[in-house]
Design a protein around this motif. Structure first.
Motif, PDB file in Angstrom:
ATOM      1  N   ARG A 198      66.688 -40.567   9.709  1.00  0.00           N
ATOM      2  CA  ARG A 198      66.052 -41.639  10.157  1.00  0.00           C
ATOM      3  C   ARG A 198      67.165 -42.745  10.710  1.00  0.00           C
ATOM      4  O   ARG A 198      66.943 -43.441  11.787  1.00  0.00           O
ATOM      5  CB  ARG A 198      65.199 -42.426   9.521  1.00  0.00           C
ATOM      6  CG  ARG A 198      63.653 -41.876   9.252  1.00  0.00           C
ATOM      7  CD  ARG A 198      62.738 -42.484   8.069  1.00  0.00           C
ATOM      8  NE  ARG A 198      61.535 -42.022   8.460  1.00  0.00           N
ATOM      9  CZ  ARG A 198      60.679 -42.012   7.434  1.00  0.00           C
ATOM     10  NH1 ARG A 198      60.796 -42.457   6.171  1.00  0.00           N
ATOM     11  NH2 ARG A 198      59.553 -41.598   7.546  1.00  0.00           N
ATOM     12  N   THR A 219      58.841 -41.601  14.420  1.00  0.00           N
ATOM     13  CA  THR A 219      59.292 -40.599  13.388  1.00  0.00           C
ATOM     14  C   THR A 219      58.845 -41.385  11.915  1.00  0.00           C
ATOM     15  O   THR A 219      59.557 -41.424  10.892  1.00  0.00           O
ATOM     16  CB  THR A 219      60.647 -40.411  13.185  1.00  0.00           C
ATOM     17  OG1 THR A 219      61.421 -41.596  13.486  1.00  0.00           O
ATOM     18  CG2 THR A 219      61.160 -39.601  14.417  1.00  0.00           C
ATOM     19  N   PRO A 222      57.193 -38.169  10.124  1.00  0.00           N
ATOM     20  CA  PRO A 222      57.670 -36.980  11.008  1.00  0.00           C
ATOM     21  C   PRO A 222      57.230 -35.543  10.274  1.00  0.00           C
ATOM     22  O   PRO A 222      57.166 -35.561   9.268  1.00  0.00           O
ATOM     23  CB  PRO A 222      59.121 -37.211  11.059  1.00  0.00           C
ATOM     24  CG  PRO A 222      59.407 -37.785   9.624  1.00  0.00           C
ATOM     25  CD  PRO A 222      58.385 -38.740   9.400  1.00  0.00           C
ATOM     26  N   LEU A 326      64.163 -32.190  11.603  1.00  0.00           N
ATOM     27  CA  LEU A 326      63.348 -33.597  11.813  1.00  0.00           C
ATOM     28  C   LEU A 326      62.676 -33.264  13.309  1.00  0.00           C
ATOM     29  O   LEU A 326      63.328 -32.695  14.050  1.00  0.00           O
ATOM     30  CB  LEU A 326      64.387 -34.621  12.101  1.00  0.00           C
ATOM     31  CG  LEU A 326      63.625 -35.991  12.290  1.00  0.00           C
ATOM     32  CD1 LEU A 326      62.885 -36.563  10.985  1.00  0.00           C
ATOM     33  CD2 LEU A 326      64.667 -37.135  12.647  1.00  0.00           C
ATOM     34  N   PHE A 328      59.110 -35.231  15.472  1.00  0.00           N
ATOM     35  CA  PHE A 328      58.567 -36.463  15.642  1.00  0.00           C
ATOM     36  C   PHE A 328      57.192 -36.131  14.883  1.00  0.00           C
ATOM     37  O   PHE A 328      56.674 -35.356  14.292  1.00  0.00           O
ATOM     38  CB  PHE A 328      57.857 -36.697  17.355  1.00  0.00           C
ATOM     39  CG  PHE A 328      59.053 -37.064  18.064  1.00  0.00           C
ATOM     40  CD1 PHE A 328      60.189 -37.341  17.708  1.00  0.00           C
ATOM     41  CD2 PHE A 328      58.742 -37.257  19.594  1.00  0.00           C
ATOM     42  CE1 PHE A 328      61.060 -37.883  18.605  1.00  0.00           C
ATOM     43  CE2 PHE A 328      59.751 -37.809  20.240  1.00  0.00           C
ATOM     44  CZ  PHE A 328      61.114 -38.095  19.994  1.00  0.00           C
ATOM     45  N   ASN A 329      56.445 -37.475  14.712  1.00  0.00           N
ATOM     46  CA  ASN A 329      55.127 -37.295  14.127  1.00  0.00           C
ATOM     47  C   ASN A 329      54.364 -36.277  14.907  1.00  0.00           C
ATOM     48  O   ASN A 329      54.202 -36.352  16.361  1.00  0.00           O
ATOM     49  CB  ASN A 329      54.383 -38.591  14.264  1.00  0.00           C
ATOM     50  CG  ASN A 329      55.004 -39.805  13.634  1.00  0.00           C
ATOM     51  OD1 ASN A 329      56.235 -39.718  12.691  1.00  0.00           O
ATOM     52  ND2 ASN A 329      54.603 -40.954  13.668  1.00  0.00           N
TER      53      ASN A 329
END
Length: 373
Positions: A198, A219, A222, A326, A328-329
């Motif tokens: 993050r 995020t 995420p 990682l 995104f949502n």
């Protein structure tokens, strides 16, 4: 993860590498020369202790180093990342304890019993590349769970459209409870990686000439996953096969925004540069390897490079790696970023949600989950 590599004769000293993407096959010309060690110019080192500096100009200087790496090779090492050695050591020990168990115990958390492809993939169960060998590895994977995210104050307050994208399953922990510290140690590693990612994604925003907090909302919850990978030695008999190439994990690109990899000191990670040469990304103590994923390449209008890579463990030692992915949502929809388009370079891609992107990629490869190197 892009899969589906086909080696076709092209010219002396070269073959054609075919990769299946979400929208059909893509091709790379690769050299048949043996892999060589990457130089620090080819896969650079970035001291990211400066991302915590209060001075914006200092953070922008780090962002510029990352921008150069992201637009050339798509891989770089990060040092002074702030994740304590004891966290990494405990997670690696947890992985070793898990994989050294009898198979009948690991079967309790077999990914085949999971709705969302969490859990254990056993030997001979996965092929990242259909014309290379079966992957000589086992893996254990799990995905974002807001209950274990320190930044989430109230799980019940999360909007439903975000909750609909959650892919965690508690059985990963109930079925590994026979290992006293497994859950605690692995989740601590995940939390440490999530916190670092993050912070790092803010530096990516600066590298893309965007406000530093541009990706923060995207995020908040995420698609953040960890894979514990166990690579036994590739058998000599497999290494001598001529019809398929023996791999620990086959040639592929990563799916989402970026990946942070911890790897042990045995080596095996190989990266394909733009000249078609395989490079050994040798393990460097105290570092993570970071690489760009396909979704980030897409939303940067192909400015940032998602690079083909694979792993081969021909050492006499078992190899471990612990990648953190990682994205995104799942409900977030993102088109080409505004800083990556102009009159000369219009947007190549339509907006797409993270969940749709994942679905397309998994559908194209006939796979769900199970990623890493």
């Amino acid at each position: 993860m892009a899969t589906g590599v086909l080696h076709l004769p092209k010219a002396e000293g070269h073959t054609i590498l075919q990769l299946t993407s979400a929208y059909g096959p893509v091709y790379r010309t690769i050299k048949t020369a043996p892999p060589r060690d990457a130089t620090t110019e080819e896969i650079p080192f970035v001291d990211i202790s400066r991302i915590f500096d209060e001075n914006l100009e200092v953070r922008k200087a780090v962002a510029e180093e990352i921008r150069v790496a992201a637009t050339t090779i798509g891989f770089f090492y990060i040092k002074n990342h702030g994740i304590p050695d004891k966290v990494i050591t405990a997670a690696q020990a947890a992985a070793q304890n898990f994989f050294h168990q009898p198979e009948e115990i690991k079967q309790r958390v077999n990914q085949a019993n999971s709705k969302w492809f969490n859990g254990w993939n056993g030997p001979d169960s996965h092929r990242a590349n259909p014309v290379e060998s079966l992957d000589y590895r086992e893996s254990f994977g799990f995905r974002y769970d807001p209950r274990y995210d320190p930044s989430v104050e109230d799980v019940d307050a999360i909007p439903q459209e975000i909750k609909d994208g959650f892919r965690a399953e508690e059985y990963c922990w109930t079925q590994t409870a026979n290992l006293p510290h497994f859950k605690a140690d692995v989740l601590e590693y995940w939390r440490s990686c999530l916190a670092l990612a993050r912070r790092l994604i803010r530096i990516f925003a600066l590298a893309l000439d965007l406000p530093e907090d541009y990706f923060d909302r995207m995020t908040s919850h995420p698609d953040a996953a960890v894979a514990l990978n166990y690579y036994p030695t590739i058998p000599e008999s497999a290494a001598k096969e001529t019809d398929v190439e023996a791999v620990s994990i086959g040639s592929h690109t990563d799916l989402q925004f970026f990946t942070m990899l911890w790897q042990d000191q045995n080596g095996g990670l190989q990266v394909l540069n733009r000249d078609g040469q395989w490079l050994n990304a040798k393990p460097i103590h105290g570092t993570f390897v970071v690489n760009i994923g396909d979704y980030l390449m897409r939303i940067t209008n192909d400015r940032f490079v998602s690079t083909v890579h694979r792993a081969k463990n021909f050492t006499k030692n078992e190899r471990y790696s612990m990648p953190f992915f990682l994205g995104f949502n799942f409900n977030e929809i993102c088109g080409v970023l505004p800083s990556c388009v102009d009159d000369e370079y219009p947007a190549k891609y339509e907006p797409i949600s993270c969940s749709e992107w994942v679905h397309l990629r998994f559908k194209a490869t006939n796979l769900e989950g199970g990623s890493g190197y």
